[in-house]
Design an enzyme around this catalytic site. Structure first.
Site, PDB file in Angstrom:
ATOM      1  N   LEU A  26       0.826  -1.209   0.000  1.00 17.68           N
ATOM      2  CA  LEU A  26       0.000   0.000   0.000  1.00 17.68           C
ATOM      3  C   LEU A  26       0.864   1.264   0.000  1.00 17.68           C
ATOM      4  O   LEU A  26       0.594   2.217  -0.735  1.00 17.68           O
ATOM      5  CB  LEU A  26      -0.929  -0.004   1.214  1.00 17.68           C
ATOM      6  CG  LEU A  26      -1.949   1.118   1.236  1.00 17.68           C
ATOM      7  CD1 LEU A  26      -3.006   0.920   0.165  1.00 17.68           C
ATOM      8  CD2 LEU A  26      -2.624   1.212   2.597  1.00 17.68           C
ATOM      9  N   ASP A 190     -11.954   4.752   3.812  1.00 20.22           N
ATOM     10  CA  ASP A 190     -12.649   3.950   2.807  1.00 20.22           C
ATOM     11  C   ASP A 190     -12.284   4.662   1.514  1.00 20.22           C
ATOM     12  O   ASP A 190     -12.813   5.748   1.231  1.00 20.22           O
ATOM     13  CB  ASP A 190     -14.164   3.977   3.029  1.00 20.22           C
ATOM     14  CG  ASP A 190     -14.882   3.118   1.995  1.00 20.22           C
ATOM     15  OD1 ASP A 190     -14.535   3.227   0.800  1.00 20.22           O
ATOM     16  OD2 ASP A 190     -15.776   2.348   2.366  1.00 20.22           O
ATOM     17  N   HIS A 191     -11.376   4.091   0.740  1.00 19.61           N
ATOM     18  CA  HIS A 191     -10.793   4.910  -0.332  1.00 19.61           C
ATOM     19  C   HIS A 191     -11.819   5.281  -1.399  1.00 19.61           C
ATOM     20  O   HIS A 191     -11.615   6.225  -2.155  1.00 19.61           O
ATOM     21  CB  HIS A 191      -9.544   4.258  -0.926  1.00 19.61           C
ATOM     22  CG  HIS A 191      -9.799   3.142  -1.896  1.00 19.61           C
ATOM     23  ND1 HIS A 191     -10.003   1.855  -1.497  1.00 19.61           N
ATOM     24  CD2 HIS A 191      -9.871   3.130  -3.242  1.00 19.61           C
ATOM     25  CE1 HIS A 191     -10.199   1.101  -2.566  1.00 19.61           C
ATOM     26  NE2 HIS A 191     -10.116   1.838  -3.643  1.00 19.61           N
ATOM     27  N   HIS A 253     -17.217  -0.130   0.682  1.00 17.56           N
ATOM     28  CA  HIS A 253     -17.382   0.722  -0.513  1.00 17.56           C
ATOM     29  C   HIS A 253     -18.823   0.759  -1.034  1.00 17.56           C
ATOM     30  O   HIS A 253     -19.344   1.816  -1.369  1.00 17.56           O
ATOM     31  CB  HIS A 253     -16.477   0.239  -1.652  1.00 17.56           C
ATOM     32  CG  HIS A 253     -15.045   0.024  -1.256  1.00 17.56           C
ATOM     33  ND1 HIS A 253     -14.407   0.825  -0.346  1.00 17.56           N
ATOM     34  CD2 HIS A 253     -14.125  -0.894  -1.661  1.00 17.56           C
ATOM     35  CE1 HIS A 253     -13.164   0.405  -0.199  1.00 17.56           C
ATOM     36  NE2 HIS A 253     -12.967  -0.635  -0.980  1.00 17.56           N
TER      37      HIS A 253
HETATM   38  N1  NDP Z   1      -2.442  -3.132  -0.667  1.00 19.65           N
HETATM   39  C1  NDP Z   1      -3.621  -2.596  -0.934  1.00 19.65           C
HETATM   40  O1  NDP Z   1      -3.946  -2.254  -2.084  1.00 19.65           O
HETATM   41  C2  NDP Z   1      -4.594  -2.370   0.152  1.00 19.65           C
HETATM   42  C3  NDP Z   1      -4.279  -2.644   1.474  1.00 19.65           C
HETATM   43  N2  NDP Z   1      -5.188  -2.404   2.459  1.00 19.65           N
HETATM   44  C4  NDP Z   1      -4.856  -2.670   3.850  1.00 19.65           C
HETATM   45  O2  NDP Z   1      -3.663  -1.964   4.216  1.00 19.65           O
HETATM   46  C5  NDP Z   1      -2.907  -2.703   5.146  1.00 19.65           C
HETATM   47  C6  NDP Z   1      -1.512  -2.953   4.575  1.00 19.65           C
HETATM   48  O3  NDP Z   1      -1.637  -3.654   3.374  1.00 19.65           O
HETATM   49  P1  NDP Z   1      -0.399  -4.006   2.431  1.00 19.65           P
HETATM   50  O4  NDP Z   1       0.530  -2.856   2.296  1.00 19.65           O
HETATM   51  O5  NDP Z   1      -0.986  -4.594   1.223  1.00 19.65           O
HETATM   52  O6  NDP Z   1       0.305  -5.162   3.249  1.00 19.65           O
HETATM   53  P2  NDP Z   1       1.795  -5.737   3.084  1.00 19.65           P
HETATM   54  O7  NDP Z   1       1.776  -7.117   3.615  1.00 19.65           O
HETATM   55  O8  NDP Z   1       2.338  -5.491   1.741  1.00 19.65           O
HETATM   56  O9  NDP Z   1       2.637  -4.822   4.084  1.00 19.65           O
HETATM   57  C7  NDP Z   1       2.556  -4.950   5.481  1.00 19.65           C
HETATM   58  C8  NDP Z   1       3.576  -4.012   6.118  1.00 19.65           C
HETATM   59  O10 NDP Z   1       3.527  -4.201   7.517  1.00 19.65           O
HETATM   60  C9  NDP Z   1       4.876  -4.309   8.029  1.00 19.65           C
HETATM   61  N3  NDP Z   1       4.826  -5.100   9.254  1.00 19.65           N
HETATM   62  C10 NDP Z   1       4.260  -6.324   9.419  1.00 19.65           C
HETATM   63  N4  NDP Z   1       4.400  -6.729  10.692  1.00 19.65           N
HETATM   64  C11 NDP Z   1       5.060  -5.727  11.345  1.00 19.65           C
HETATM   65  C12 NDP Z   1       5.512  -5.560  12.671  1.00 19.65           C
HETATM   66  N5  NDP Z   1       5.316  -6.490  13.623  1.00 19.65           N
HETATM   67  N6  NDP Z   1       6.161  -4.426  12.991  1.00 19.65           N
HETATM   68  C13 NDP Z   1       6.372  -3.472  12.055  1.00 19.65           C
HETATM   69  N7  NDP Z   1       5.972  -3.580  10.788  1.00 19.65           N
HETATM   70  C14 NDP Z   1       5.326  -4.691  10.431  1.00 19.65           C
HETATM   71  C15 NDP Z   1       5.599  -4.995   6.875  1.00 19.65           C
HETATM   72  O11 NDP Z   1       6.974  -4.712   6.878  1.00 19.65           O
HETATM   73  P3  NDP Z   1       8.135  -5.688   7.453  1.00 19.65           P
HETATM   74  O12 NDP Z   1       7.829  -7.050   6.953  1.00 19.65           O
HETATM   75  O13 NDP Z   1       9.375  -5.073   6.915  1.00 19.65           O
HETATM   76  O14 NDP Z   1       8.016  -5.545   8.905  1.00 19.65           O
HETATM   77  C16 NDP Z   1       4.994  -4.270   5.677  1.00 19.65           C
HETATM   78  O15 NDP Z   1       5.644  -3.024   5.501  1.00 19.65           O
HETATM   79  C17 NDP Z   1      -3.720  -3.977   5.394  1.00 19.65           C
HETATM   80  O16 NDP Z   1      -4.556  -3.763   6.484  1.00 19.65           O
HETATM   81  C18 NDP Z   1      -4.541  -4.131   4.118  1.00 19.65           C
HETATM   82  O17 NDP Z   1      -5.714  -4.872   4.325  1.00 19.65           O
HETATM   83  C19 NDP Z   1      -6.407  -1.855   2.184  1.00 19.65           C
HETATM   84  C20 NDP Z   1      -6.779  -1.561   0.900  1.00 19.65           C
HETATM   85  C21 NDP Z   1      -5.921  -1.810  -0.215  1.00 19.65           C
HETATM   86  O1  LIG Z   2     -10.643  -2.112  -1.086  1.00 22.42           O
HETATM   87  C1  LIG Z   2     -10.518  -2.776  -2.088  1.00 22.42           C
HETATM   88  O2  LIG Z   2     -10.667  -2.175  -3.284  1.00 22.42           O
HETATM   89  C2  LIG Z   2     -10.113  -2.725  -4.462  1.00 22.42           C
HETATM   90  C3  LIG Z   2     -10.793  -2.019  -5.625  1.00 22.42           C
HETATM   91  O3  LIG Z   2     -10.482  -0.651  -5.588  1.00 22.42           O
HETATM   92  P1  LIG Z   2     -10.449   0.221  -6.910  1.00 22.42           P
HETATM   93  O4  LIG Z   2     -10.196   1.579  -6.440  1.00 22.42           O
HETATM   94  O5  LIG Z   2      -9.347  -0.351  -7.752  1.00 22.42           O
HETATM   95  O6  LIG Z   2     -11.768   0.027  -7.574  1.00 22.42           O
HETATM   96  C4  LIG Z   2     -10.315  -4.224  -4.519  1.00 22.42           C
HETATM   97  O7  LIG Z   2      -9.599  -4.763  -5.612  1.00 22.42           O
HETATM   98  C5  LIG Z   2      -9.817  -4.862  -3.246  1.00 22.42           C
HETATM   99  O8  LIG Z   2     -10.121  -6.261  -3.244  1.00 22.42           O
HETATM  100  C6  LIG Z   2     -10.461  -4.226  -2.028  1.00 22.42           C
HETATM  101  O9  LIG Z   2      -9.795  -4.679  -0.861  1.00 22.42           O
END
Ligand code: NDP
Ligand SMILES: O=C1O[C@H](COP(=O)(O)O)[C@@H](O)[C@H](O)[C@H]1O
Length: 516
Positions: A26, A190-191, A253
């Site tokens: 993210l 909620d994006h 959403h």
């Molecule tokens: N990716 C997306 O498009 C979206 C993500 N989200 C939400 O955002 C959140 C993050 O998602 P995402 O970036 O995909 O997840 P990732 O698994 O890619 O990243 C998780 C991050 O958390 C860090 N982390 C994990 N455990 C620890 C710890 N104990 N201490 C410190 N840092 C920690 C990891 O780094 P390291 O391993 O170096 O510690 C990493 O930077 C989640 O809740 C996800 O549901 C929501 C909507 C969309």
């Molecule tokens: O929150 C989420 O949204 C995406 C879809 O977002 P969009 O902006 O690309 O339409 C979805 O793919 C994902 O599963 C969900 O966690």
């Protein structure tokens, strides 16, 4: 307002932004690009710093290089390796820290104080948790124990979805966070609420004399909300198999878009007034209490093997980190009712799914037809008027009306009045995360979800999830690349309606579709 005054009003107050989860997906795809866009647009001046936090080791140089790469790949502005970039990059530092290690937070505080002095930041701190929700509670407690919340300015906590798995777990999570932060300090993302056209719903409705007077059950036949995705679960199979489409998209959403369409005009354009109106809609949703009601009004599906654009696609059960016997839904559609004076009897049809033929988010408001026993209605089959709000990826609105066919004596045909916003502003339209980060840093909470909204949405969704859990067999299957289970069409047919084709959908007989 002059341009300078306008920019001044948009300027973010000096603050340190903490990105917990700075090495994650993210942060890379959305958050760093958003910060760079704000900087390039002058909404972020030089009085800011960003500290990225995660466990893995990174030198400051490596971290800045990660950010450079993320911007090059995902930002609408490109960074150039020049003095301007170097000035920007100096605002970024990294801290390797396990969020369970309270001493690490004390070190983080020292690092923060130094940066605040360096950039003249008045102690404002924004904590963005791009982390798994299980970690939200520990981060909050350790921020407090580590002295991170004792600076002179404001503290704000920005948290990602999913906010819990059901009402109970959301309440537990909320309780943990609330031991440290006040409700007004919490910004739940909620994006979809950050998307241009979702924010535009309010303006379309409340600033146009020809919509608001018709915005009720006397004139509206039904509302259709489609959020279709072409992607499967990608690398998120582990999370998704636990969540499913209802929790991943429905609880947040889809219901948020529905509230924007259905809410009453707020008495003032203040965040709390707007959120009060939204929560009233959620409370007015007719609950489905029994398994029969759920079966009649909600359809769930899962994709099996299929193809799209000449490419074979695997079944959901074959995806990485997905249980090969999984009963998780990758699709759901529902007929909902908002039981209040304005909307009594008007069905709201919502549908969302993975591996559908097109990526699109659209809201169609179908108006009731003109009486067919008088004048034109007697002679012609008139199409209903539609207002279509295109949210994603095309942004715009169009209205479908009946008009005389040009050149004909008295033939009538449907005509589309189209405003394609993306054609005009194109890629310059700010990304949802950019808007929301900017809003959170300015203390503008309108487009974040308040706790009572989250709780109401969960209590509605929980009943459906419970009915499904008791009846695992009623899932339908659809080939990847198709429009989902055929029962979804029946849902509307039973009420005398049909799904209007969405942008990009091939329909031979849709004369009013753009480009046809
Ligand atoms: N990716 C997306 O498009 C979206 C993500 N989200 C939400 O955002 C959140 C993050 O998602 P995402 O970036 O995909 O997840 P990732 O698994 O890619 O990243 C998780 C991050 O958390 C860090 N982390 C994990 N455990 C620890 C710890 N104990 N201490 C410190 N840092 C920690 C990891 O780094 P390291 O391993 O170096 O510690 C990493 O930077 C989640 O809740 C996800 O549901 C929501 C909507 C969309
Ligand atoms: O929150 C989420 O949204 C995406 C879809 O977002 P969009 O902006 O690309 O339409 C979805 O793919 C994902 O599963 C969900 O966690």
């Amino acid at each position: 307002m002059t341009e300078n005054q306008n920019l001044e009003a948009l300027k973010t107050p000096g603050a340190v932004f903490f990105i917990f989860g700075a090495t994650g997906d993210l942060a890379k795809r959305k958050l760093f690009p958003a910060i760079y866009s704000l900087y390039r647009e002058g909404k972020l001046a030089e009085d800011f710093a960003v500290i990225g936090v995660a466990r893995r080791p990174r030198t400051q140089e490596e971290f800045r290089e990660d950010i450079f790469q993320s911007i090059q790949e995902f930002c609408r502005y490109k960074a150039e390796d020049n003095d301007n970039w170097k000035t920007f990059a100096q605002h970024f530092e990294y801290k390797s820290l396990d969020i369970n290690n309270v001493d690490g937070f004390r070190e983080l505080n020292e690092q923060t104080v130094k940066l605040e002095k360096q950039f003249g930041i008045p102690g404002n701190r924004l904590f963005y948790l791009a982390l798994a929700p299980e970690l939200f509670g520990s981060v909050s407690f350790n921020l407090q124990k580590g002295g991170m919340l004792d600076a002179e300015g404001w503290n704000r906590l920005v948290i990602e979805k999913p906010f819990g798995y059901d009402l109970k777990s959301a309440e537990e999570l909320n309780e943990q966070i609330r031991q440290v932060f006040k409700e007004e300090e919490i910004y739940r993302i909620d994006h979809y609420l950050g998307k241009e056209m979702v924010q535009n719903i309010e303006v379309i409705r409340f600033a146009n004399a020809f919509f608001e007077p018709l915005w009720n059950n006397k004139h509206i036949a039904n509302v259709q909300i489609t959020l279709s995705e072409t992607v499967g679960v990608e690398e998120r199979g582990g999370y998704y198999d636990h969540a499913g489409a209802l929790r991943d998209m429905g609880q947040n959403h889809m219901l948020q878009m529905l509230t924007m369409i259905a809410m009453e005009p707020p008495s003032r354009l203040l965040p709390e007034d707007i959120r009060d109106e939204k929560v009233k809609v959620l409370r007015s949703l007719r609950p489905y209490e029994t398994a029969e009601e759920v079966k009649k009004n909600v359809i769930r599906g899962q994709y099996i093997k299929g193809s799209a654009r000449g490419k074979d696609l695997p079944a959901y059960r074959e995806e990485d980190k997905v249980d090969p016997n999984s009963n998780t839904e990758t699709y759901f559609a529902a007929r909902l009712f908002v039981d209040n004076f304005r909307w009594a009897g008007v069905p709201f049809y919502i549908r969302t799914g993975k591996r559908l033929p097109v990526k699109t988010t659209e809201i169609v408001v179908e108006f009731k037809s003109m009486p067919n026993n008088v004048y034109l209605g007697k002679k012609y089959k008139l199409e209903p008027n539609l207002l279509v709000i295109r949210v994603n990826p095309m942004e715009g609105i169009y209205v479908k009306i009946n008009a005389k066919k040009p050149g004909s004596e008295n033939e009538i045909e449907p005509l589309a009045m189209d405003f394609c916003q993306s054609c005009m502003v194109g890629i310059n339209s700010p990304e949802a995360y950019e808007r929301l980060l900017h809003d959170a840093a300015r203390g503008e909470s309108t487009y974040f979800t308040r706790w009572d909204e989250v709780a109401s949405a969960w209590s509605f969704v929980d009943k459906i999830a419970e009915a499904w859990a008791q009846n695992q067999g009623d899932i339908s299957y659809y080939p990847a690349g198709s429009w989902g289970p055929k029962e979804t069409d029946e849902l509307l047919k039973a009420d005398g309606f049909h799904w209007w084709p969405v942008n990009g959908q091939e329909e031979d007989n849709v004369v009013w579709q753009i480009g046809k």
